[in-house]
Design a protein around this motif. Structure first.
Motif, PDB file in Angstrom:
ATOM      1  N   ALA A 171      -8.345  -2.970   3.740  1.00 13.62           N
ATOM      2  CA  ALA A 171      -7.729  -3.377   2.472  1.00 13.62           C
ATOM      3  C   ALA A 171      -8.727  -3.463   1.323  1.00 13.62           C
ATOM      4  CB  ALA A 171      -7.030  -4.723   2.654  1.00 13.62           C
ATOM      5  N   PRO A 202       0.813  -1.229   0.000  1.00 16.75           N
ATOM      6  CA  PRO A 202       0.000   0.000   0.000  1.00 16.75           C
ATOM      7  C   PRO A 202       0.837   1.265   0.000  1.00 16.75           C
ATOM      8  CG  PRO A 202      -0.942  -1.621   1.493  1.00 16.75           C
ATOM      9  CD  PRO A 202       0.365  -2.182   1.031  1.00 16.75           C
ATOM     10  N   SER A 244       0.777   3.991  -3.037  1.00 19.31           N
ATOM     11  CA  SER A 244       0.449   5.385  -2.746  1.00 19.31           C
ATOM     12  C   SER A 244       1.509   6.329  -3.296  1.00 19.31           C
ATOM     13  CB  SER A 244       0.305   5.575  -1.226  1.00 19.31           C
ATOM     14  OG  SER A 244       0.048   6.928  -0.912  1.00 19.31           O
TER      15      SER A 244
END
Length: 371
Positions: A337, A26, A30
């Motif tokens: 998630a 993640p 990002s």
């Protein structure tokens, strides 16, 4: 397919899974999404070092000489990991179109560097009206010596931002019944790229061209050129469907794990028969669509591709709807998630055409075959 082919494909899937576990966390997704164009050069270079950008390109041009099935195996794993970089739009669509039409010195200059990741090309396929359909181009092109000048606009296309060149279609000014496919380098003056971050974190860009210098790659009657482009687009559609199936499978796995562990009234949610039936139905849909995707990858005929695209859009919507319903409110939060998978599936369902578009196309193909 031989036993050796199967082993090679299994190795490809395994290497993709291992890479995405490290490179698609993640935090790294990002970081990529926050990049100005959604494709940091160093990340694109990693895909090139693995050989994935040129996996389906000819060995003579610096590729690996594989095919669409191998691209789809990769795309599924990258979709499962929510890769932000534009693999399908650039490495499949853009590179496939260049492979189909580039010749001579231009081919020798561009294709090896596309495979090595040194340059990136995007096909700005859509018109400015926002529809993800191949249409007669509104842009115009006029000859100026050995080069051409193109004026007009193209709609939002994933992977266009940050690309070194765009592939665009334009009507030929001297004969509006004929259309050309042009290579336009994004460093050209009088070109404006408007980059946008989509709601799933990926990027797309529209383009405005005002008498931009361009190189002609292919010229034909508008209908003949659209037919050629449709064949290339079908390859990209199959890869997009494989990528979407990877995302849907991951969302299914997250949901299955949740209902096995979430307890209500003293027992796990997954012990309820209605929940079991809903998940079994979704699992069967995923497996059926994967089989259709494999068939289309082996032979991307227009009817198979239209049926696959229609089916994949339905499965994408059904997956995120079921995932949210079975999770409840937590499934819609950014912190959990599942939220990233829901956004990706919601966008993917219409990114390369709506269900109505694919349904109309399938109907027209079927009626044409019956005529």
């Amino acid at each position: 397919m031989t036993e050796t082919d199967t082993e090679i494909r299994m190795m490809l899937v395994d290497s993709a899974r291992r890479w995405t576990e490290r490179a698609c966390t993640p935090e790294l997704r990002s970081m990529t999404s926050e990049h100005a164009t959604g494709c940091p050069p160093e990340r694109w270079g990693e895909l090139a070092e693995l050989g994935w950008l040129g996996i389906a390109m000819p060995e003579a041009d610096g590729g690996m000489g594989a095919g669409l099935p191998e691209q789809c195996l990769l795309a599924e794993q990258l979709g499962r990991a929510l890769l932000t970089e534009p693999f399908v739009s650039n490495a499949v669509l853009g590179n496939s179109l260049m492979d189909a039409v580039a010749h001579g010195a231009l081919r020798a200059s561009w294709l090896p560097e596309l495979a090595s990741g040194e340059r990136r090309v995007a096909w700005s396929a859509w018109e400015p009206d926002g529809a993800a359909l191949l249409m007669h181009p509104s842009a115009k092109a006029k000859r100026e010596g050995e080069f051409w000048r193109v004026s007009g606009a193209k709609g939002l296309m994933p992977g266009a931002g940050g690309a070194d060149a765009l592939l665009v279609t334009a009507q030929l000014a001297h004969d509006t019944t004929r259309t050309g496919l042009f290579l336009v380098e994004t460093t050209a003056t009088d070109m404006t790229l408007k980059n946008e971050r989509l709601y799933d974190g990926r990027h797309a860009a529209s383009v405005l061209m005002n008498n931009v210098k361009a190189s002609l790659l292919q010229e034909a009657s508008t209908e003949d050129l659209l037919q050629l482009l449709s064949q290339v687009l079908d390859r990209g559609l199959v890869a997009h469907c494989a990528e979407t199936l990877g995302t849907a499978q991951a969302a299914f796995d997250i949901t299955l794990d949740y209902v096995r562990t979430r307890r209500q009234f003293g027992r796990a949610l997954g012990q309820n028969q209605i929940v079991q039936h809903r998940l079994v139905d979704l699992y069967v849909e995923l497996q059926e669509t994967r089989a259709l995707c494999l068939e289309a990858a082996q032979a991307p005929q227009s009817r198979r591709v239209a049926a696959l695209a229609l089916r994949t859009g339905h499965v994408a919507r059904h997956t995120w709807e079921e995932a949210i319903q079975l999770h409840g409110a937590i499934g819609m939060t950014d912190e959990y998630a599942l939220g990233a998978y829901v956004r990706r599936l919601a966008l993917a369902a219409d990114l390369y055409g709506t269900s109505t578009d694919h349904s109309d196309r399938l109907a027209n193909i079927s009626l044409g075959a019956m005529a």
